[in-house]
Scaffold this active site. Structure first.
Site, PDB file in Angstrom:
ATOM      1  N   SER A 157      35.931  43.864  45.374  1.00  0.00           N
ATOM      2  CA  SER A 157      37.055  43.832  46.307  1.00  0.00           C
ATOM      3  C   SER A 157      37.260  42.375  46.710  1.00  0.00           C
ATOM      4  O   SER A 157      37.305  41.480  45.864  1.00  0.00           O
ATOM      5  CB  SER A 157      36.759  44.730  47.512  1.00  0.00           C
ATOM      6  OG  SER A 157      37.768  44.663  48.481  1.00  0.00           O
ATOM      7  N   LYS A 194      43.343  45.551  47.454  1.00  0.00           N
ATOM      8  CA  LYS A 194      41.916  45.545  47.758  1.00  0.00           C
ATOM      9  C   LYS A 194      41.564  46.502  48.909  1.00  0.00           C
ATOM     10  O   LYS A 194      40.460  47.057  48.932  1.00  0.00           O
ATOM     11  CB  LYS A 194      41.446  44.121  48.072  1.00  0.00           C
ATOM     12  CG  LYS A 194      41.518  43.181  46.868  1.00  0.00           C
ATOM     13  CD  LYS A 194      40.739  43.725  45.671  1.00  0.00           C
ATOM     14  CE  LYS A 194      40.685  42.723  44.520  1.00  0.00           C
ATOM     15  NZ  LYS A 194      39.914  43.254  43.361  1.00  0.00           N
ATOM     16  N   TYR A 228      48.179  41.509  47.535  1.00  0.00           N
ATOM     17  CA  TYR A 228      46.808  41.445  47.032  1.00  0.00           C
ATOM     18  C   TYR A 228      45.867  42.188  47.980  1.00  0.00           C
ATOM     19  O   TYR A 228      45.029  42.988  47.541  1.00  0.00           O
ATOM     20  CB  TYR A 228      46.375  39.989  46.886  1.00  0.00           C
ATOM     21  CG  TYR A 228      44.936  39.825  46.488  1.00  0.00           C
ATOM     22  CD1 TYR A 228      44.511  40.178  45.216  1.00  0.00           C
ATOM     23  CD2 TYR A 228      43.990  39.323  47.384  1.00  0.00           C
ATOM     24  CE1 TYR A 228      43.178  40.035  44.838  1.00  0.00           C
ATOM     25  CE2 TYR A 228      42.665  39.180  47.015  1.00  0.00           C
ATOM     26  CZ  TYR A 228      42.263  39.537  45.739  1.00  0.00           C
ATOM     27  OH  TYR A 228      40.944  39.404  45.378  1.00  0.00           O
TER      28      TYR A 228
END
Length: 272
Positions: A134, A152, A148
């Protein structure tokens, strides 16, 4: 004790550093990458213990095929490291539909497909360790990195649920949360949306706080990953880097303060 490690996205950056660290200590390693030719020299040096497979993790069928080939070649898969992924930069308003879909196809769906392919093997073995890469930005978000972070955040939720689902099969799950490191992740391997001038000041502010000395040394992560893989009771989450811990402590402190300030309203919303 020698282990068989399956790593995605290991042709460069952190993934490659980790693959080499495993090989140097005598483990068997499967690297599943888009371009196996990038690993030609490594394959030559570790001909008997390295298997390089061509894989686009967004192809679910190909993910299952790659895992099957790895199992047939080495007989077992002890550790999966889902490292394939990339960073996309852009303010929320700037993001194009195809950019959003592509980010999730790689960072989330790709991770899911490889995980689903490995679970039956580990369940049959009654042991295994799934390590999901992650980010510190999977626990907090910075401006222009929302897409992004969203990918994650999804990895975090999937992996936390997975850990509870497979623990009785002897399978451990760990989530790695690196802060920034001096790889090509934020440069040549990253993608940026077409910028809108409205957000120039936001970008400038983020750049001003992004100090080079805060970026970690990639090679220093290898020892941490080796320790994680060797741990009898590995943690669900492991932050990589000094700066990430500072960010997360600060942000979660703010969150707790807000939740406590609004606790009366939250409690009243229960209705009974």
């Amino acid at each position: 004790m020698q282990k068989t490690i399956f790593i995605t996205g290991a042709s460069r950056g952190l993934g490659r550093i980790w693959a080499e660290a495993f090989l140097k200590r005598g483990d068997k390693v499967v690297v599943a990458v888009r371009n196996p030719d990038a690993l030609a020299e490594l394959s030559k040096n570790y001909a008997s213990t390295l298997l390089a497979l061509k894989l686009d993790v967004t192809d679910r069928t190909a993910c299952f095929d790659a895992v099957t080939k790895a199992k047939e070649h080495f007989g077992t898969i002890d550790v999966l490291i889902n490292n394939a992924g990339y960073g996309h930069t852009g303010a929320i308003e700037e993001l194009e539909e195809h950019e959003i879909r592509t980010q999730f196809e790689t960072n989330v769906y790709g991770l899911l497909w490889v995980t689903q392919a490995v679970i039956p093997i580990m369940r049959e073995q009654k042991k295994g360790h799934i390590i999901q890469v992650s980010s510190a930005l999977g626990l907090l978000a910075f401006p222009t990195l929302g897409l992004y972070s969203a990918s994650k955040f999804a990895v975090e939720g999937i992996s936390e649920a997975l850990a509870a689902e497979v623990s009785s099969f002897g399978i451990n799950v760990s989530i790695l949360e690196p802060n920034g490191f001096r790889t090509d992740f934020a440069t040549t391997s990253g993608i940026q949306s077409k910028p809108l001038a409205f957000y120039d000041k936001v970008r400038e502010g983020l750049a001003a706080g992004n100090k080079l000395e805060d970026w970690g040394v990639p090679e220093a992560t290898a020892e941490a990953v080796l320790k994680l893989v060797d741990a009898e009771t590995p943690p669900l989450r492991l932050i990589l880097g000094r700066v990430g811990i500072q960010w997360i402590k600060y942000v979660y402190g703010q969150r707790m303060q807000t939740w406590e300030e609004w606790q009366e309203v939250s409690t009243a919303a229960q209705g009974n």
